[in-house]
Write an enzyme that holds these catalytic residues in place. Structure first.
Site, PDB file in Angstrom:
ATOM      1  N   HIS A  76       0.882  -1.084  -0.086  1.00  0.00           N
ATOM      2  CA  HIS A  76      -0.161  -0.073   0.148  1.00  0.00           C
ATOM      3  C   HIS A  76       0.882   1.017   0.049  1.00  0.00           C
ATOM      4  CE1 HIS A  76      -3.884   1.418   0.350  1.00  0.00           C
ATOM      5  NE2 HIS A  76      -3.698   2.443   1.377  1.00  0.00           N
ATOM      6  N   HIS A 119     -10.313   2.065  -1.482  1.00  0.00           N
ATOM      7  CA  HIS A 119     -10.597   1.898  -0.150  1.00  0.00           C
ATOM      8  C   HIS A 119     -11.460   0.682   0.034  1.00  0.00           C
ATOM      9  CE1 HIS A 119     -10.407   4.078   4.049  1.00  0.00           C
ATOM     10  NE2 HIS A 119      -9.335   4.011   3.343  1.00  0.00           N
TER      11      HIS A 119
END
Lengths: 746, 233
Positions: free
Chosen positions: A52, A99
């Protein structure tokens, strides 16, 4: 001894999973430091080396994407978002971000904070956000939880966007079993900044203070970055999901934009994934300096938080401001006016390191390059899943012909992927800001750009997100190229010239050869299309590990495209058919059975995702797009609509429904297989409506661009009559309007 | 003429009003921060849409205690023109400057769409440029826009002609289907007894330019400009 400085020389498997590090990566950390890390340091490495934050699997591949061009002000990775020059001394700043994992376990807050995060990336650069888009993918509607997730996600997006006052103008909503356990929530934001006042995310000036601004730091979202970098998101990880406060973010937004104009800010960085750790390391590294942080100075939401928790908290609505030390009181005064407290938690230091203290005790000291440049990079061997070659051999002639083509079209119009999304976007404020020229419901949304004084500049932006993941699954290179082409085509259908894109790569576990193959091939396809269409990549985000129980989602590289309409050019509508207008397919005609490969029709009506999709001809695609924008500039077109999901039949039906007018088929059309002609899917196709007096000139221009075309029919009456489909437009409209509403009813 | 647009923390229609009255209508516009008390000699005050103070507790419930609201109250008592829209309507009812209350939409969700409203009165400073019975096309954007008051108050409001706008269909028929949020008697906008304070849930500032889809909002802006010009002359 306090737990956070406990040395970890031999981590347990649980400690490694918590930090998403492999045992060999742990060894690398020991080698770099020349010692074993302590608990805080290990957590910091885990977060910064996570996919990430560190892009360790994707960075080598992302370099293949074109990222330069005359309009590019900031390309990928240099700042919080990409930016292009839109003339009039204005920059358009934009980015898309995922998300997914948070939304899968807590849909309302997960989606809301996804919106909050992407907004911060934009206003951190000194740009005022002017639009949001959301690309949403849910699982099968046969599963009850899908409805819960759908309503939660849509509610969360609306809550955040409506409350902060940024219009949500577009995006996608689609459903497929592949996303049942791993929904996708990708949010895109577009902002506008005066070019000469943009704020950088660099720390500089030894001794300049670091202000932590906005929300207090709590225990929410700890391990969010690592959570996003493992598979099987589950409800036990709810604590990794943050809780959003759009009101607080609105105050941050206004305060940051007010400060932008003072020149007192040296740098500004939002706290997103990996919170204070990532924001401080990145600003220091970009500025070629270091930072020292005293965690004792960070205001907290609760007592008893460890340094580890403070450094890795992903509490939302926080900013790190690096301030000119001469103006610290002035800056704090502006934050205070907006009701925000700002606390000095550290300083810029000369040594290029992250030093963390708790009062006088040094808890961690790590050179910033260990956390950035030294992040391990993996170039893996990809291997196409052998099952795909088998799927390519699928024999479509064995698919039984439907009894009624009209019934098939009605079913497709009611399919939630095709049906009207009004029930979704009417819960989003899509008008606030006084810029929305084309509202949601068309191929692309169009927003006008105004200057700092509020005067329209004569430039408008067309924005769209797109990806047909079935196509990427069946053929990643071609599918990646098609995603870029389609998002560009959407902008073109609004009359705009596509200029740059952002992307969100949603894939499974890259450590698997077949997933890595999908990722690498899709990126190559995207790169080829982005080059051919001259739409470089300015920003992006990677979301890997979207899989559950060993099964990965369809590869889903979502493209967010931005196009420009300049010199007061008005947008081209998607629907404006008048009686007597000719309706043309611009682009190739397909009626061979093979064009059903990867189609929504086969997936939805026959539960078959197979075949080798029609290959995109990028040169033709580029000519087609150029032709449409040129023809629009010459005022030759009534309307244009992209032909994609659901094929020609759905595109034509939508045009008729939106224009509230019938269609009569051109008599000369002969077809091999009506079902393929109606529902087959292929790239590089746009439907246009042309008024009779413009037809000769428009077709001359199409021929000059070497665009194949077919006259499909003529607009008029109230009946839709095309290739064996005979329906009243009113009936089609009813099914189209109610399809999604009915499908998601709880 | 000089208009003051109130800005609370969480307000977001302030800049849209600034654009509609300033850039489009050519008036002087100043933004008035909620913690201030000086109305800077404005001729008219706008209480715009948004989520003032996050709409915590209840829409408009905290905003009415902001210092600027006391100045607005005095200004209105002296005949100064105050127009509220959306959250501004909610704030003005909470402040007691207008009757009624705005409750959660009957459909229970937030709604952003174009609506039609019928002009019930043209003898107000906010509607003088409209025709009686004229249908205006203006967007709404709210979650709590159901105008409510008890039957006695409703009767009193109707009897004194306090209703300025009603939701209607494109032809001006006031029907249940044309009522987007379940408001009593399709009420979209009301005015106080003295005629100086008016508010509506729709957003006139969003439809003052053709490229935004309509210009009916301009009629309300122009009515206010005429009214304050009248005061000056």
């Amino acid at each position: 001894m306090r737990q956070d400085i406990q040395i970890i020389s031999d981590p347990t498997d649980a400690q490694l999973r918590e930090t998403a590090l492999s045992r060999s990566e742990f060894q690398l950390i020991k080698d770099l430091l020349g010692r074993a890390p302590n608990h805080v340091e290990l957590g910091i490495f885990g977060a910064m080396w996570s996919e990430h934050c560190g892009y360790k699997n994707s960075k080598p591949l992302l370099k293949r994407l074109p990222s330069t061009g005359a309009r590019i002000l900031f390309g990928p990775g240099s700042e919080n978002a990409g930016a292009i020059d839109a003339g009039n001394d204005l920059a358009v700043v934009f980015k898309i971000e995922s998300h997914n994992h948070p939304s899968a376990v807590e849909p309302f807050e997960g989606a809301a904070t996804g919106v909050g995060g992407i907004l911060r990336d934009i206003f951190t650069m000194g740009a005022r956000p002017i639009a949001l888009l959301d690309s949403l993918r849910f699982g099968s509607l046969d599963v009850n939880r899908t409805r819960y997730l759908f309503h939660g996600v849509v509610g969360g997006i609306g809550h955040y966007g409506n409350c902060i006052g940024v219009p949500t103008v577009g995006g996608e909503v689609s459903f497929d079993d592949t996303y049942t356990a791993n929904i996708l929530v990708n949010a895109m934001c577009i902002g506008v900044a005066p070019k000469d006042k943009m704020i950088s995310a660099k720390a500089s000036g030894i001794g300049n203070p670091l202000l932590l601004v906005g929300a207090d730091t709590g225990r929410d979202g700890i391990h969010g970055a690592t959570f996003a970098s493992v598979t099987d998101p589950g409800s036990t990880q709810r604590s990794a999901v943050q809780v959003g406060n759009p009101f607080l973010e609105k105050l941050l937004l206004e305060a940051c934009l007010e400060l932008r104009d003072t020149g007192w800010l040296v740098g500004l960085q939002d706290l997103g994934a990996a919170g204070l750790t990532s924001s401080s390391v990145e600003t220091a590294h970009k500025g070629g300096c270091g930072v020292e942080i005293d965690v004792a100075k960070a205001p907290r939401r609760e007592s008893g938080m460890s340094a580890y928790e403070v450094m890795l908290s992903e509490s939302q609505e926080r900013m790190l401001a690096i301030v000119d030390k001469e103006h610290i009181a002035d800056v704090q005064g502006i934050f205070a006016k907006w009701g925000l407290h700002s606390d000095c938690i550290g300083y810029v230091i000369e040594e290029p390191a992250l030093r963390i203290k708790d009062g006088d005790t040094v808890l961690a000291e790590i050179p910033t390059d260990y956390l950035t440049e030294k992040t391990p990079m993996y170039t893996r061997e990809g291997l196409q899943d052998p099952a795909i070659a088998q799927l390519w051999q699928f024999d479509f002639s064995a698919v039984p012909a439907p009894e009624s083509l009209s019934a098939e079209l009605l079913a497709m119009l009611a399919h939630p992927d095709i049906a009207s999304k009004k029930s979704v976007y009417q819960t989003y404020d899509h008008l606030v800001g006084n810029n929305t020229v084309i509202a949601p419901g068309s191929d692309a949304a169009v927003l006008r750009m105004r200057d700092e004084q509020g005067a329209p500049t004569g430039v408008s932006l067309a924005v769209s997100t797109d990806c047909v993941s079935r196509m990427v699954y069946l053929d990643p290179f071609n599918g990646g190229a098609m995603a870029v082409a389609e998002s560009a085509r959407n902008c073109v259908c609004a009359g705009a010239t596509p200029v740059a894109l952002t992307n969100c790569l949603n894939f499974g576990n890259p450590e698997k050869p077949e997933v890595y193959y999908q990722l690498a091939s899709a990126i190559d396809g995207m790169a080829a299309a982005a080059k051919a269409l001259q739409t470089p990549v300015v920003s992006g985000n990677v979301s890997l590990y979207n899989e559950s129980q060993g099964s990965a989602i369809y590869p889903t590289p979502v493209i967010g495209m931005v196009g420009l309409l300049e010199h007061n050019l008005r947008p081209l509508p998607s629907s404006n058919l008048q009686t007597g207008d000719g309706i043309y397919l611009m682009g190739p005609w397909y009626d061979q059975i093979a064009s059903l490969a990867g189609s929504l029709y086969m997936a939805a009506q026959k539960q078959i995702v197979a075949g080798r999709p029609v290959q995109i001809d990028l040169a033709l695609e580029a000519r087609l797009q150029k032709f449409i924008t040129e023809a629009h500039a010459a005022a030759l077109l009534q309307c244009a609509h992209d032909c994609s999901d659901g094929g020609l039949a759905c595109a034509l039906a939508e045009m008729a429904i939106w224009s509230d007018i019938g269609v009569t088929q051109e008599k000369s059309i002969q077809v091999d297989s009506p079902i393929s002609a109606l529902f087959g899917e292929a790239p590089s196709r746009i439907l246009v409506g042309i008024s009779p007096e413009k037809q000769a000139e428009a077709l001359r221009m199409a021929a000059a661009y070497d665009i194949p075309f077919v006259k499909l029919g003529t607009a008029g009456g109230a009946a839709f009559q095309f290739l064996g489909v005979e329906l009243p437009v009113a009936e089609m409209k009813l099914r189209w309007e109610n399809g999604l509403v009915e499908a998601v009813k709880e | 003429m000089k208009f003051g647009v109130l800005v609370f923390p969480g307000t977001w229609s302030d800049r849209d009003w600034g654009h509609a009255l300033g850039y489009v209508s050519g008036q002087e516009v100043v933004y008035l921060w909620h913690n201030d008390t000086d109305l800077q000699n404005c001729d008219g005050i706008i209480v715009p849409g948004g989520f003032a103070h996050g709409d915590y507790l209840r829409t408009g419930a905290i905003a009415r205690f902001s210092p600027i609201m006391e100045s607005v109250r005095k200004f209105a008592e002296n005949g100064g023109l105050v127009l509220g829209s959306c959250n501004g309507f909610q704030i003005l009812t909470e402040a007691g400057l207008l009757p009624g209350a705005l409750l959660r939409n009957a459909c229970s969700s937030f709604l952003c769409e174009w609506t039609y409203i019928r002009v019930e009165r043209t003898d107000t400073p906010f509607t003088s440029q409209c025709q009686k019975g004229q249908v205006l096309r203006i967007p709404i954007s709210h979650g709590e826009g159901l105008f409510f008051c008890d039957d006695t108050d409703l009767q009193a409001l109707e009897d004194r002609g306090g209703v300025v706008f009603r939701y209607c269909d494109a032809n001006g028929a006031v029907t249940p289907e044309a009522n987007p949020n379940g408001s009593k008697n399709n009420i979209a906008g009301v005015i106080n007894e003295s005629g100086s304070v008016m508010a509506l849930m729709p957003h006139p500032e969003r439809c003052c330019e053709p490229e935004l889809g309509g210009v009916d909002g301009l009629l309300i802006c122009q009515s206010m400009v005429h009214a304050v010009a009248g005061i000056h002359s």
